[in-house]
Write an enzyme that holds these catalytic residues in place. Structure first.
Site, mmCIF file in Angstrom:
data_model
loop_
_atom_site.group_PDB
_atom_site.id
_atom_site.type_symbol
_atom_site.label_atom_id
_atom_site.label_comp_id
_atom_site.label_asym_id
_atom_site.label_seq_id
_atom_site.Cartn_x
_atom_site.Cartn_y
_atom_site.Cartn_z
ATOM 1 N N ASP A 14 0.812 -1.215 0.000
ATOM 2 C CA ASP A 14 0.000 0.000 0.000
ATOM 3 C C ASP A 14 0.850 1.271 0.000
ATOM 4 O O ASP A 14 0.643 2.168 -0.821
ATOM 5 C CB ASP A 14 -0.920 0.034 1.231
ATOM 6 C CG ASP A 14 -2.152 -0.851 1.046
ATOM 7 O OD1 ASP A 14 -2.478 -1.189 -0.104
ATOM 8 O OD2 ASP A 14 -2.783 -1.199 2.064
ATOM 9 N N ARG A 94 0.925 4.768 16.601
ATOM 10 C CA ARG A 94 0.500 5.788 15.626
ATOM 11 C C ARG A 94 0.889 7.214 15.995
ATOM 12 O O ARG A 94 1.394 7.951 15.151
ATOM 13 C CB ARG A 94 -1.010 5.699 15.360
ATOM 14 C CG ARG A 94 -1.473 4.365 14.776
ATOM 15 C CD ARG A 94 -0.612 3.872 13.667
ATOM 16 N NE ARG A 94 -1.107 2.625 13.092
ATOM 17 C CZ ARG A 94 -0.391 1.855 12.292
ATOM 18 N NH1 ARG A 94 0.844 2.209 11.972
ATOM 19 N NH2 ARG A 94 -0.902 0.747 11.814
ATOM 20 N N ASP A 123 -6.875 3.831 12.744
ATOM 21 C CA ASP A 123 -5.553 4.413 12.549
ATOM 22 C C ASP A 123 -5.571 5.751 11.811
ATOM 23 O O ASP A 123 -4.791 6.640 12.121
ATOM 24 C CB ASP A 123 -4.641 3.412 11.829
ATOM 25 C CG ASP A 123 -4.243 2.257 12.748
ATOM 26 O OD1 ASP A 123 -4.174 2.491 13.971
ATOM 27 O OD2 ASP A 123 -4.017 1.136 12.257
ATOM 28 N N SER A 175 -3.945 -9.191 7.637
ATOM 29 C CA SER A 175 -3.349 -7.862 7.746
ATOM 30 C C SER A 175 -2.656 -7.794 9.098
ATOM 31 O O SER A 175 -3.282 -8.027 10.129
ATOM 32 C CB SER A 175 -4.439 -6.787 7.648
ATOM 33 O OG SER A 175 -3.976 -5.595 8.250
HETATM 34 N N1 ARG Z 1 -7.573 -3.015 16.098
HETATM 35 C C1 ARG Z 1 -6.285 -2.513 16.448
HETATM 36 C C2 ARG Z 1 -6.335 -1.040 16.790
HETATM 37 O O1 ARG Z 1 -7.219 -0.372 16.363
HETATM 38 C C3 ARG Z 1 -5.233 -2.774 15.394
HETATM 39 C C4 ARG Z 1 -5.445 -2.100 14.063
HETATM 40 C C5 ARG Z 1 -4.462 -2.507 12.979
HETATM 41 N N2 ARG Z 1 -4.555 -3.925 12.740
HETATM 42 C C6 ARG Z 1 -4.011 -4.605 11.728
HETATM 43 N N3 ARG Z 1 -4.134 -5.899 11.769
HETATM 44 N N4 ARG Z 1 -3.386 -4.037 10.741
HETATM 45 O O2 ARG Z 1 -5.493 -0.532 17.480
#
Ligand code: ARG
Length: 409
Positions: A14, A94, A123, A175
């Site tokens: 991506d 993040r 995110d 993912s």
């Molecule tokens: N659900 C988790 C959060 O919001 C992880 C999000 C990213 N997950 C991923 N498998 N890429 O903090």
């Protein structure tokens, strides 16, 4: 003049497409920013890859110590677990990546930043709320929310057309986001919450069945609420976390299977592996039980939830989080001591704990003749303590009276 955009770049499909796409769509110069938060998947080669996308500059930053000290440890001290469970590796990463992105954007004279988050996740909110706090003047591009690609195949085709190398290996059906505080795994078969996670979904822990038949003992020392030593050996935060990840992962510690409430209103099922986070939250809680007075401990438990919500919901840089930190840090002054744990086939068990600030007083707790507690004082205490109950029921009849009986009275 050409627009200059700083892009959060992991080196994955991506963000590689994004780097090229922004150059084409906006006729912009792109600077990629990659952050090392202790992910096992190494960032080696990421720089070269970035240049292959046509980036003008590729910045790779080692933010491991900062992540541990300024992001993970505050959350640990606050006992922040989202929905009582998730230690928030992704959520905590993040705001730090956003800060790095902003720092590079400013140093390089960019007018915009970009990230690779989708339009239905948490995110995007975490990145953009952080950017709004740190550098509101920067424009934000989120290509995944607007571009025309409908599948990975289309993205791969785009890469091939532009000479961007894509991994020939078979794609993971999941993912995955990873850093030193944990791994988050979703998509594929995991989208059905009724189905148990297949063995191949797990990235850094063995199953309890595969774990060793002999338990592993760890001794963790805390100073002011943060871990400073393992087995009596002082360690820096990153090494300590990495070591616990290795030991914990080998003993099947830290697997979580969670249906959680996203900020954007969706319930999603995510798998987590967080060996070090699980062990450290457990040990920290035990030292707090020994060292915090009852009122502070109970009050702090109420704040933990709010603190976790702030992190999960992207408000790391909010004034409320700083204010809560002040409270939490005040409580952690006395959170010193050692917890001895047994790790065995997915379980963390407490073997013992001690602290120079321990409020546990054997002479008060004991049922032997060493007892110094004034038993007779309890008579007066209970008399006054239960006076409101006595008064209420003297006026209104006994606790089992029905509403009718009370009104008839
Ligand atoms: N659900 C988790 C959060 O919001 C992880 C999000 C990213 N997950 C991923 N498998 N890429 O903090």
């Amino acid at each position: 003049m050409k627009e200059k955009i700083a892009v959060a770049y992991s080196g994955g499909l991506d963000t590689s497409v994004i780097a090229k796409w922004l150059q084409e769509k906006y006729n912009a110069d792109v600077i990629t920013v990659s952050a090392n938060l202790g992910q096992q998947k190494e960032l080696i080669g990421v720089e070269e890859k970035a240049y292959k996308t046509g980036a003008k500059k590729a910045v790779v930053l080692d933010l491991q110590q900062e992540f541990a000290t300024d992001f993970i440890f505050p959350a640990l001290k606050a006992s922040a677990l989202y929905e009582y469970t998730y230690p928030m590796a992704t959520s905590l990463g993040r705001p730090l990546i956003a800060k790095a992105l902003v720092d590079v954007a400013k140093a390089e004279g960019c007018t915009a930043v970009a990230h690779g988050c989708t339009g239905k996740g948490n995110d995007q909110v975490r990145f953009e709320a952080a950017i709004a706090a740190l550098a509101p003047e920067l424009k934000v591009y989120a290509p995944l929310r607007e571009w025309e690609f409908k599948s990975r195949e289309e993205e791969i085709e785009y890469c091939q057309k532009h000479g961007i190398p894509v991994k020939a290996t078979k794609d993971s059906p999941y993912s995955i986001d990873e850093n030193m505080w944990g791994t988050s795994i979703e998509c594929g078969i995991l989208e059905n919450p009724r189905i148990a996670p297949p063995a191949d979904a797990y990235q850094r822990t063995v199953s309890p069945e595969q774990a060793p038949d002999t338990p592993t003992q760890v001794e963790i020392e805390f100073e002011h609420g943060v871990p400073v030593a393992l087995g009596g050996v002082k360690m820096n935060p990153v090494d300590l976390i990495m070591k616990l990840n290795a030991i914990g992962g080998a003993n099947a510690i830290g697997r979580l299977d969670l249906v959680e409430n996203r900020l954007v209103g969706i319930k999603s099922r995510e798998l987590y592996e967080a060996p070090a986070a699980t062990i450290l939250h457990f040990a920290h809680r035990e030292i707090e039980r020994l060292t915090l007075d009852k009122d502070t401990m109970h009050y702090k438990a109420k704040l933990s939830n709010d603190y976790a919500d702030l992190i999960y919901n992207g408000l790391w840089y909010s004034p409320l989080r700083f204010a809560l930190d002040a409270f939490v840090n005040e409580t952690q002054k006395v959170v010193n001591g050692v917890a001895v744990l047994k790790l065995y086939k997915g379980n963390v068990e407490l073997l013992g704990r001690w602290s120079p600030n321990s409020l546990y007083d054997t002479s008060l707790a004991t049922y032997t003749e060493e007892d110094t507690f004034d038993h007779k004082a309890s008579i007066g205490f209970i008399k006054i303590y239960s006076l409101p109950l006595k008064t209420y029921y003297r006026i209104n009849g006994n606790p089992t009276a029905t509403t009718e009986e009370l009104t008839a009275k």
